[in-house]
Design an enzyme around this catalytic site. Structure first.
Site, mmCIF file in Angstrom:
data_model
loop_
_atom_site.group_PDB
_atom_site.id
_atom_site.type_symbol
_atom_site.label_atom_id
_atom_site.label_comp_id
_atom_site.label_asym_id
_atom_site.label_seq_id
_atom_site.Cartn_x
_atom_site.Cartn_y
_atom_site.Cartn_z
ATOM 1 C CB CYS A 115 -0.791 0.083 1.157
ATOM 2 S SG CYS A 115 -2.127 1.409 1.222
ATOM 3 C CB ILE A 116 1.359 3.970 -2.442
ATOM 4 C CG1 ILE A 116 -0.167 4.229 -2.845
ATOM 5 C CG2 ILE A 116 2.211 3.068 -3.622
ATOM 6 C CD1 ILE A 116 -0.349 4.856 -4.155
#
Length: 391
Positions: free
Chosen positions: A242-243
């Site tokens: 997840c960025i």
């Protein structure tokens, strides 16, 4: 020290070292090997003198990409509040710019603090405008302010809990190589070779039970674990990288990640409702979002209305992520397993393509959620834990 090329990926996981398709990957694995070799030989050109490890870790993690989030975001929002046409233009271009930067960093498989900083700064900036612009207008009770404040604090607490680690796969003592093999005598060499054969036979048994061997980390990983090319480690029950949290989502933090999304969405929707109720008290909330008479007569109300639309766009994107997560959990499939099933054409599309049912781990809606809510937390510590992984 002589570096060898990575082993070819296993048939059940047709990916290269960066989790891409082996035939279509454009990574620079050989360049990375050469750079690591120069670093191990002591050829690091960057020297910070006599600075402390704390200062060195902070300098290494700082990025120029933090400046757009801290400077351009409030500037663009204030410019968008000058006129509704500017608001439409900027609020349309802003998500496109964020998506472009996402694909640019995702292609290079590098970690970045831009998205985490953007998310936290947006949360704090929206709360700041709520306190300084909406609260003096009246119409907001202390209970409502306390609810918004509690929601923001809970969101940050859940995010910190999520950042503690996704559950990295640790190397068991039986898989660690013998470093002093050159100084062993004949009997010790025979014992070491027997131990090696035992470890190999144990690896074959584990592989037969559903485990696999990572060609990058060179260790046996449990079922449903995967290698993250961005973090450079194997993660137990890897879902995705997840960025927005600058970390992987795995077995150890999947529940807290879902809770963070839920708390943020509830707080955001409640805050949007309070702001629209203060700006357009005579309009319905849905109607006020698209039509609020006189909101651009004053700059302060126009700024709050622009921030409402910005928060609505962010909330819509995170709501999409939450819906996909809930559907995947209901079918007991991770995002990584869904991508592998699409590449290997072994899964079935469900719910108009929202989920890919692999049919391997699903045991029904109720049992899938029970398994998700009661699964072990796993090992949160890993090779990247420590001072340099605080963010």
């Amino acid at each position: 020290m002589k570096w060898e090329k990575l082993k070819p990926p296993e048939p059940e996981d047709p990916m290269c070292c960066c989790e891409c398709d082996a035939d279509q990957c454009g990574c620079c694995c050989e360049d990375l090997d050469e750079a690591c070799s120069r670093w191990l030989k002591g050829g690091n050109p960057q020297k910070h003198g006599c600075q402390s490890p704390v200062v060195g870790a902070v300098i290494d993690r700082l990025e120029l990409s933090l400046l757009p989030a801290l400077v351009l975001l409030p500037l663009l929002l204030r410019v968008a509040a000058l006129h509704y046409l500017l608001g439409i233009l900027i609020l349309t271009a802003l998500p496109s710019m964020v998506l472009w930067y996402y694909y640019a960093t995702h292609r290079k498989k590098r970690r970045t603090l831009f998205f985490l900083t953007l998310a936290l700064y947006s949360l704090v900036y929206m709360y700041y405008l709520f306190i300084t612009e909406i609260l003096p207008r009246g119409g907001v009770s202390r209970l409502q302010v306390s609810t918004v404040t509690t929601g923001m604090i809970l969101t940050i607490v859940c995010l910190i809990n999520t950042k503690r680690g996704p559950g990295f796969v640790r190397v068991s003592p039986s898989q660690e190589p013998h470093k002093d093999s050159d100084h062993l005598n004949g009997s010790d060499c025979a014992a070491a070779s027997a131990s090696t054969r035992a470890v190999a036979s144990q690896t074959e048994v584990l592989t037969a039970k559903g485990s696999s061997r990572c060609p990058v980390c060179n260790m046996t990983r449990p079922p449903r674990a995967g290698h993250c090319g961005t973090c450079g480690s194997c993660v137990q029950r890897l879902d995705h990288h997840c960025i927005w949290i600058n970390s992987c989502v795995g077995q150890a933090n999947h529940r807290s990640f879902l809770l963070t999304l839920l708390v943020f969405l509830l707080t955001s929707l409640y805050g949007i409702g309070l702001v629209l109720g203060s700006l357009c008290p005579r309009q319905h909330l849905i109607t006020a979002l698209f039509y609020c008479p006189g909101v651009y007569n004053h700059y302060s109300t126009a700024l709050c209305f622009t921030c409402v639309w910005y928060s609505s766009i962010v909330t819509g994107g995170l709501l999409h992520i939450l819906v996909l997560q809930v559907i995947n959990i209901s079918y007991n499939v991770t995002e990584r397993e869904a991508q592998l099933a699409l590449r290997n054409q072994t899964g079935q599309s469900r719910l108009y393509g929202l989920v890919i049912d692999t049919g391997r781990y699903s045991r029904g809606f109720y049992q899938n959620w029970v398994e998700f809510l009661t699964m072990a937390a796993g090992t949160s510590a890993g090779p990247r834990s420590g001072l340099t992984d605080l963010v």
